[in-house]
Scaffold this active site. Structure first.
Site, mmCIF file in Angstrom:
data_model
loop_
_atom_site.group_PDB
_atom_site.id
_atom_site.type_symbol
_atom_site.label_atom_id
_atom_site.label_comp_id
_atom_site.label_asym_id
_atom_site.label_seq_id
_atom_site.Cartn_x
_atom_site.Cartn_y
_atom_site.Cartn_z
ATOM 1 N NE ARG A 1 0.467 -1.376 6.672
ATOM 2 C CZ ARG A 1 0.960 -1.217 7.897
ATOM 3 N NH1 ARG A 1 1.900 -2.048 8.338
ATOM 4 N NH2 ARG A 1 0.523 -0.257 8.688
ATOM 5 C CB ALA B 1 -12.427 0.922 7.222
ATOM 6 C CB ILE C 1 -8.367 9.430 -7.215
ATOM 7 C CG1 ILE C 1 -6.856 9.679 -7.339
ATOM 8 C CG2 ILE C 1 -9.133 10.460 -8.044
ATOM 9 C CD1 ILE C 1 -6.400 11.063 -6.895
ATOM 10 N N GLY D 1 -8.402 5.763 -9.083
ATOM 11 C CA GLY D 1 -8.501 4.642 -8.154
ATOM 12 C C GLY D 1 -9.303 4.979 -6.910
ATOM 13 C CD GLU D 2 -10.517 1.734 -1.750
ATOM 14 O OE1 GLU D 2 -11.158 1.631 -0.692
ATOM 15 O OE2 GLU D 2 -9.712 0.863 -2.143
ATOM 16 N N GLY E 1 -5.596 10.375 -11.703
ATOM 17 C CA GLY E 1 -5.849 8.982 -11.361
ATOM 18 C C GLY E 1 -7.340 8.760 -11.193
ATOM 19 C CD GLN F 1 -4.973 -0.132 1.058
ATOM 20 O OE1 GLN F 1 -4.550 -0.177 2.225
ATOM 21 N NE2 GLN F 1 -4.788 0.915 0.278
ATOM 22 C CB THR G 1 -0.907 0.027 1.243
ATOM 23 O OG1 THR G 1 -0.119 0.341 2.408
ATOM 24 C CG2 THR G 1 -1.597 -1.317 1.457
ATOM 25 C CB CYS G 2 0.129 4.853 0.202
ATOM 26 S SG CYS G 2 -0.816 5.115 -1.314
#
EC number: 1.2.1.70
Length: 436
Positions: A59, A120, A199, A196-197, A194, A125, A56-57
């Site tokens: 980790r 959450a 954005i 995605g989720e 972008g 993810q 993820t952003c």
């Protein structure tokens, strides 16, 4: 079975280092294949290694399960994939084994290890990562059990505590920062790069402030158009972004690009066209979407995911009681998982319970098959069915009790006494306890 995990996150590594180890979801399957091949070739001890990667952003974490741990080799592999030395990665990473892996996974799934305490999004993810590992054939019984228990613990934490209350999301933090720069957010033009989720979340929060214009720049127009339609915005191709960047007061970017898509030169030209009116920029991507040198420009206000940390943590004090409750739930979950592991591990003092049960069932099936085969032969010869059934039952009884009888006669008096107690407990219980 051993379980181990290796990772870096926002607590241990700076943004640019984390960016070296970011894996897009469509990269997970080939990456897992490479990791499994590497672990298998390094040692014959890991032919059936289970693996999963969460990226993820904030980790990147590798989870593995095999007959024996291989943390050092896992670290060497990850360092090589990110193009850094093992020593550098070791100084910015953490490694865990067995019960500590479960505790960490449960805390991550519950949002206790997130930059936004109680958020959450990480749970979704993690589920995506597990589906990717399943699709790659990299997930086995042990890791599947670990993650399913992680999801169950996370659900209990969210339903039994207020861990998500008072939290400020990254999207809400971006709006709050923009409000500090612009007096009236309804008068600004906002560009989202972008689709995605993240954005989508940011667009939702900014749209609530009724900005003058909302635009979506995306590599594919179709996906950008769907998002823009929801908020009454317009859409452009990513390739057209440099020509229109100067039109926007705020730029929020989060793509899966491996290289920056908004460079220093493009921002400099945009600021000149804007006659140095300020431009608010948030780069939520890892690795970066916006070149870090932009931060040095006088009229550009660039924030990264790490810069938002102080904003999203302002409400953390209100959630300390919920954290304590969540940790208690996690403790119980860890104990349950460790017990599950011990039952299946042959490394326990007396051997694993589950492997022993499997061996007993296998032995009993062999005896049953042998006696049935003998009975069929006797029936085929025309022997009386009552006589055949009597012989079958006596043969099974003798096979089941032969080893026990031998043990009762073997050893010294103390050993025989201990065996007698065990046999009495196992075979001479009352009918009610045996369920007969």
């Amino acid at each position: 079975m051993a379980v181990w995990a290796l990772g870096i996150n926002h607590h241990t590594a700076p943004l640019d280092l984390r960016g070296r180890f970011a894996f897009a979801l469509d990269q997970i399957a080939p990456t897992l294949h490479g990791l499994r091949d590497s672990l298998s070739s390094a040692s014959g001890r890991h032919p059936g290694v289970e693996t999963a990667i969460i990226s993820t952003c904030n980790r990147t974490e590798i989870y593995c399960a095999a007959e024996a741990p291989a943390l050092d080799h896992t670290l060497d592999w990850l360092a090589h994939s990110g193009g850094v030395s093992p020593a550098l990665l070791r100084s910015h990473s953490y490694s865990l084994e067995n019960g500590l892996v479960a505790r960490h996974a449960f805390r991550v799934a519950s949002g206790l290890d997130s930059m936004v305490l109680g958020e959450a999004q990480i749970l979704g993810q993690m589920k995506d990562a597990v589906r990717a590992a399943e699709g790659a054939g990299a997930l086995g019984t042990t890791l599947n059990q670990l993650f399913q228990r992680s999801f169950a613990v996370a659900k209990e934490v969210r339903t039994s505590t207020d861990i998500g209350a008072h939290s400020i999301s990254m999207a809400a933090a971006a709006v709050r920062l923009a409000g500090q720069l612009f007096e009236d957010l309804s008068q600004i033009r906002v560009l989202f790069v972008g689709a995605g989720e993240m954005i989508e979340l940011c667009t939702t929060h900014f749209a609530a402030k009724n900005p003058k214009q909302i635009s979506i720049a995306n590599r594919t127009l179709e996906r950008g158009e769907k998002l823009a339609a929801r908020f009454g915005g317009d859409v452009m191709r990513l390739a057209d972004l440099p020509d229109h960047l100067h039109e926007y007061d705020a730029v929020i970017s989060c793509t899966a690009s491996s290289l920056p898509i908004i460079g220093l030169g493009a921002v400099e030209r945009s600021l000149k066209k804007r006659r140095h009116r300020p431009m608010f920029m948030v780069d939520l991507a890892v690795p970066r979407d916006i070149e870090p040198e932009v931060q040095q420009l006088q009229d550009a206000y660039l924030y990264t995911v790490d810069d938002l940390a102080s904003v999203v943590q302002t409400a953390q004090a209100h959630r300390q009681a919920a954290v304590a409750q969540a940790e208690a739930i996690i403790d119980a979950g860890v104990q349950s998982f460790v017990h599950w592991m011990e039952l299946r591990s042959p490394a326990t003092q007396n051997g694993g319970v589950v492997p022993l049960i499997q061996q007993l069932n296998s032995q009993a099936d062999e005896w049953r098959a042998l006696e049935i085969a003998r009975a069929k032969k006797r029936l085929a010869k025309g022997e009386d069915i009552e006589t055949v059934l009597e012989a079958l039952s006596r043969g099974l009884t003798q096979k089941m009790l032969h080893g026990t009888m031998a043990e009762l006669r073997a050893g010294d008096a103390e050993a025989r006494a201990q065996t007698a107690q065990a046999v009495s407990r196992l075979f001479l219980r009352s009918h009610s306890k045996n369920g007969l």
